[in-house]
Design a protein around this motif. Structure first.
Motif, PDB file in Angstrom:
ATOM      1  N   GLY A  16     -90.761  -3.847  69.422  1.00 38.33           N
ATOM      2  CA  GLY A  16     -90.534  -3.401  68.428  1.00 38.33           C
ATOM      3  C   GLY A  16     -91.808  -3.017  67.152  1.00 38.33           C
ATOM      4  O   GLY A  16     -93.051  -2.799  67.293  1.00 38.33           O
ATOM      5  N   ASP A  17     -91.116  -1.863  66.183  1.00 38.11           N
ATOM      6  CA  ASP A  17     -92.084  -1.562  65.336  1.00 38.11           C
ATOM      7  C   ASP A  17     -92.761  -2.667  64.816  1.00 38.11           C
ATOM      8  O   ASP A  17     -92.204  -4.130  64.628  1.00 38.11           O
ATOM      9  N   GLY A  18     -94.341  -2.822  64.813  1.00 40.78           N
ATOM     10  CA  GLY A  18     -94.814  -4.081  64.317  1.00 40.78           C
ATOM     11  C   GLY A  18     -95.211  -4.637  64.755  1.00 40.78           C
ATOM     12  O   GLY A  18     -97.101  -4.664  65.147  1.00 40.78           O
ATOM     13  N   GLU A  19     -95.329  -4.650  65.999  1.00 39.86           N
ATOM     14  CA  GLU A  19     -95.408  -5.568  67.802  1.00 39.86           C
ATOM     15  C   GLU A  19     -96.362  -6.413  66.562  1.00 39.86           C
ATOM     16  O   GLU A  19     -97.701  -7.438  67.519  1.00 39.86           O
ATOM     17  N   VAL A  20     -95.608  -7.327  66.475  1.00 37.10           N
ATOM     18  CA  VAL A  20     -96.178  -8.253  65.781  1.00 37.10           C
ATOM     19  C   VAL A  20     -97.040  -9.957  65.516  1.00 37.10           C
ATOM     20  O   VAL A  20     -97.690 -10.628  65.025  1.00 37.10           O
ATOM     21  N   ALA A  21     -96.771  -9.963  67.335  1.00 37.30           N
ATOM     22  CA  ALA A  21     -96.912 -11.787  68.318  1.00 37.30           C
ATOM     23  C   ALA A  21     -98.610 -11.655  68.175  1.00 37.30           C
ATOM     24  O   ALA A  21     -99.201 -12.057  68.773  1.00 37.30           O
ATOM     25  N   LEU A  22     -99.000  -9.983  68.378  1.00 35.87           N
ATOM     26  CA  LEU A  22    -100.043  -9.669  68.713  1.00 35.87           C
ATOM     27  C   LEU A  22     -99.586  -8.496  70.669  1.00 35.87           C
ATOM     28  O   LEU A  22     -99.882  -7.441  70.676  1.00 35.87           O
ATOM     29  N   THR A  23     -99.316  -8.594  71.359  1.00 32.29           N
ATOM     30  CA  THR A  23     -98.914  -8.350  71.940  1.00 32.29           C
ATOM     31  C   THR A  23     -96.690  -7.648  72.365  1.00 32.29           C
ATOM     32  O   THR A  23     -96.074  -8.088  71.716  1.00 32.29           O
ATOM     33  N   ALA A  24     -97.210  -6.623  73.183  1.00 32.81           N
ATOM     34  CA  ALA A  24     -95.491  -6.556  73.374  1.00 32.81           C
ATOM     35  C   ALA A  24     -95.096  -6.872  74.499  1.00 32.81           C
ATOM     36  O   ALA A  24     -95.923  -7.484  74.528  1.00 32.81           O
ATOM     37  N   MET A  25     -93.873  -6.731  75.437  1.00 28.16           N
ATOM     38  CA  MET A  25     -93.346  -7.148  75.927  1.00 28.16           C
ATOM     39  C   MET A  25     -94.208  -5.985  77.453  1.00 28.16           C
ATOM     40  O   MET A  25     -93.465  -4.439  77.413  1.00 28.16           O
ATOM     41  N   SER A  58     -99.413 -14.618  72.529  1.00 29.29           N
ATOM     42  CA  SER A  58     -99.829 -14.529  71.085  1.00 29.29           C
ATOM     43  C   SER A  58    -101.045 -15.531  71.444  1.00 29.29           C
ATOM     44  O   SER A  58    -100.659 -16.235  71.929  1.00 29.29           O
ATOM     45  N   ARG A  59    -102.336 -15.498  70.177  1.00 31.06           N
ATOM     46  CA  ARG A  59    -103.099 -15.745  70.404  1.00 31.06           C
ATOM     47  C   ARG A  59    -104.014 -15.901  69.047  1.00 31.06           C
ATOM     48  O   ARG A  59    -103.542 -15.391  67.998  1.00 31.06           O
ATOM     49  N   HIS A  60    -104.571 -17.181  68.759  1.00 29.88           N
ATOM     50  CA  HIS A  60    -105.003 -17.501  67.476  1.00 29.88           C
ATOM     51  C   HIS A  60    -105.733 -16.681  66.733  1.00 29.88           C
ATOM     52  O   HIS A  60    -106.568 -15.795  67.801  1.00 29.88           O
ATOM     53  N   GLY A  61    -105.771 -16.611  65.681  1.00 29.40           N
ATOM     54  CA  GLY A  61    -106.350 -15.338  64.799  1.00 29.40           C
ATOM     55  C   GLY A  61    -105.825 -14.260  65.195  1.00 29.40           C
ATOM     56  O   GLY A  61    -106.600 -13.475  64.083  1.00 29.40           O
ATOM     57  N   LYS A  62    -105.181 -14.080  66.103  1.00 35.14           N
ATOM     58  CA  LYS A  62    -104.271 -12.334  66.262  1.00 35.14           C
ATOM     59  C   LYS A  62    -103.290 -12.346  65.857  1.00 35.14           C
ATOM     60  O   LYS A  62    -102.534 -13.587  65.329  1.00 35.14           O
ATOM     61  N   GLY A  63    -102.372 -11.241  65.693  1.00 31.81           N
ATOM     62  CA  GLY A  63    -100.685 -10.909  65.487  1.00 31.81           C
ATOM     63  C   GLY A  63    -100.528 -11.090  63.934  1.00 31.81           C
ATOM     64  O   GLY A  63    -101.798 -11.238  62.743  1.00 31.81           O
ATOM     65  N   ALA A  64     -99.363 -10.792  63.048  1.00 24.23           N
ATOM     66  CA  ALA A  64     -99.378 -10.210  62.179  1.00 24.23           C
ATOM     67  C   ALA A  64     -99.246 -11.647  61.425  1.00 24.23           C
ATOM     68  O   ALA A  64     -99.733 -11.252  59.652  1.00 24.23           O
ATOM     69  N   LEU A  65     -99.055 -12.984  61.262  1.00 28.65           N
ATOM     70  CA  LEU A  65     -99.695 -14.012  61.359  1.00 28.65           C
ATOM     71  C   LEU A  65    -100.270 -14.241  60.160  1.00 28.65           C
ATOM     72  O   LEU A  65    -101.313 -14.410  59.189  1.00 28.65           O
ATOM     73  N   PRO A  66    -101.697 -14.195  61.399  1.00 26.23           N
ATOM     74  CA  PRO A  66    -102.858 -14.773  61.422  1.00 26.23           C
ATOM     75  C   PRO A  66    -103.658 -14.007  60.516  1.00 26.23           C
ATOM     76  O   PRO A  66    -104.637 -14.293  59.468  1.00 26.23           O
ATOM     77  N   ARG A  67    -103.210 -12.519  60.184  1.00 24.48           N
ATOM     78  CA  ARG A  67    -104.329 -11.837  59.599  1.00 24.48           C
ATOM     79  C   ARG A  67    -104.250 -11.584  57.946  1.00 24.48           C
ATOM     80  O   ARG A  67    -104.928 -11.251  57.520  1.00 24.48           O
ATOM     81  N   LEU A  68    -102.891 -12.737  57.460  1.00 24.92           N
ATOM     82  CA  LEU A  68    -102.914 -12.399  56.282  1.00 24.92           C
ATOM     83  C   LEU A  68    -103.771 -13.583  55.677  1.00 24.92           C
ATOM     84  O   LEU A  68    -103.545 -13.713  54.608  1.00 24.92           O
ATOM     85  N   ALA A  69    -104.602 -14.495  56.348  1.00 28.36           N
ATOM     86  CA  ALA A  69    -105.932 -15.517  55.838  1.00 28.36           C
ATOM     87  C   ALA A  69    -106.580 -14.876  55.618  1.00 28.36           C
ATOM     88  O   ALA A  69    -107.006 -14.759  54.020  1.00 28.36           O
ATOM     89  N   GLY A  70    -107.085 -13.741  55.431  1.00 27.23           N
ATOM     90  CA  GLY A  70    -107.727 -12.883  54.941  1.00 27.23           C
ATOM     91  C   GLY A  70    -107.598 -12.812  53.593  1.00 27.23           C
ATOM     92  O   GLY A  70    -108.960 -12.515  52.278  1.00 27.23           O
ATOM     93  N   PHE A  84     -90.459   6.353  57.638  1.00 25.51           N
ATOM     94  CA  PHE A  84     -91.979   5.945  57.506  1.00 25.51           C
ATOM     95  C   PHE A  84     -91.648   4.529  58.198  1.00 25.51           C
ATOM     96  O   PHE A  84     -91.614   3.596  57.381  1.00 25.51           O
ATOM     97  N   GLU A  85     -92.401   4.444  59.382  1.00 22.19           N
ATOM     98  CA  GLU A  85     -92.640   3.196  60.042  1.00 22.19           C
ATOM     99  C   GLU A  85     -93.795   2.783  60.612  1.00 22.19           C
ATOM    100  O   GLU A  85     -94.917   2.759  60.417  1.00 22.19           O
ATOM    101  N   ILE A  86     -94.095   1.112  60.567  1.00 20.91           N
ATOM    102  CA  ILE A  86     -95.213   0.786  60.984  1.00 20.91           C
ATOM    103  C   ILE A  86     -94.890   0.421  62.518  1.00 20.91           C
ATOM    104  O   ILE A  86     -94.127   0.215  63.335  1.00 20.91           O
ATOM    105  N   SER A  87     -96.702   1.384  63.039  1.00 26.34           N
ATOM    106  CA  SER A  87     -96.283   1.716  63.954  1.00 26.34           C
ATOM    107  C   SER A  87     -96.967   0.057  64.976  1.00 26.34           C
ATOM    108  O   SER A  87     -96.384  -0.494  65.691  1.00 26.34           O
TER     109      SER A  87
END
Length: 329
Positions: free
Chosen positions: A205-214, A65-77, A305-308
């Protein structure tokens, strides 16, 4: 190579190698292998990519996970929903230490993930649960990035495309169904198709929420085949949009902004969802002969329908249409 031949690529994962991805916003952080020239491929064709083998080259992966990326920071905009704190994992933008040039102070979080083989020899990822407990999950190796050269009409004046956002030529598509046995269809835009691959994943996992996969290095073997219009060797949708297939399902794909990083990115899952539905309708109508209104009803009743992924600037949605629904009973 000739159409129908196989190719094996020893990939190198960038995770665990780079100090940070902050300096790679111009062209992307991925270690990419290619291009591969496939004889006979011409603009207007489809390149059929069959996944034959995905072997682990190392006994570990890294999830970052890196700042400004991933599912949570994206919500800021677009505003932050009540109850969500964007700095739950990483420090705020102004205090994340990047100005120091010292990677140990950036506030990035990379989680080393060992691979363990059970008595049956099947590998799993292992993470600490807290205390003496563990979380053990199955691996499903696949290549996050598989694409062909995507050249817009104004190639001579267009900037280089970044490796992060997926495009109509595929690329960093990050669909976890594309493991061994799956097929990925890509519209061809350049002579020879110019296939490339990278971003090797051991599990996602679907979404790859933290930024990267394993992410970890794989040895990937593909069969690359050129499909001509009218041959019946590729779904009709694939001649203008990426499309996938597994042994069990057809997988129409939707992207929020499939033109690459040329004019910024649109990170709207609604757009990706609608495009996935339109591509699914086109496939059911044009390839399987369904009435379009009936196909729309079927998708609502029985397709998933799944989130890639939500982390590649251009976000993605893919549909899952089960083949056994279309087998005569």
């Amino acid at each position: 190579m000739r159409s129908g031949e196989t190719i094996t690529v020893d990939t190198v994962s960038h995770e665990g190698i780079l100090e940070d991805q902050r300096d790679f916003d111009v062209d992307g952080p991925h270690v990419v292998t290619g291009p591969v020239y496939v004889e006979g491929a011409e603009p207007g064709d489809v390149l059929k990519v069959k996944m034959l083998s995905m072997l682990l080259r190392v006994p570990y992966g890294v999830v970052s996970s890196r700042h400004g990326k991933g599912a949570l920071p994206r919500l800021a905009g677009g505003g932050v929903p009540a109850g969500i704190t964007l700095e739950e994992i990483m420090p705020p933008v102004g205090t994340d230490g990047r100005a120091t040039g010292d990677p140990t102070r950036y506030g990035d979080v990379s989680v080393f993930t060992p691979v363990r083989r059970g008595r049956d020899g099947v590998p799993s990822g292992v993470l600490p649960r807290g205390g003496s407990g563990e979380v053990v999950f199955p691996l499903h190796p696949f290549m996050g990035m598989m694409g062909v050269a995507f050249a817009p009409a104004d190639t001579l004046t267009a900037p280089s495309l970044n490796s992060i956002p997926p495009t109509l030529g595929g690329g960093n598509i990050d669909i976890n169904l594309l493991g061994v046995g799956a097929t990925f269809f890509l519209p061809v835009y350049a002579e020879g198709a110019l296939f490339y691959t990278g971003d090797s994943h051991m599990a996602m996992g679907d979404g790859e929420v933290a930024l990267t996969a394993m992410e970890g290095s794989l040895r990937a073997t593909f069969r690359l085949t050129v499909c001509k219009a009218g041959s019946g060797d590729a779904p009709s949708v694939a001649f203008h949009y990426p499309f996938a297939e597994t042994s069990d399902a057809w997988v129409p794909i939707g992207l929020s902004d499939p033109d690459g990083s040329r004019n910024g990115q649109v990170n709207d899952l609604n757009i990706a969802m609608r495009r996935a539905v339109v591509n699914a309708l086109d496939f059911l109508q044009d390839d399987l002969g369904m009435d379009r209104a009936v196909a729309y009803a079927y998708l609502s009743a029985a397709a998933d329908f799944e989130i890639s992924q939500v982390v590649d600037r251009t976000v993605g949605v893919h549909g899952v249409i089960r083949k056994d629904h279309f087998t005569a009973q």
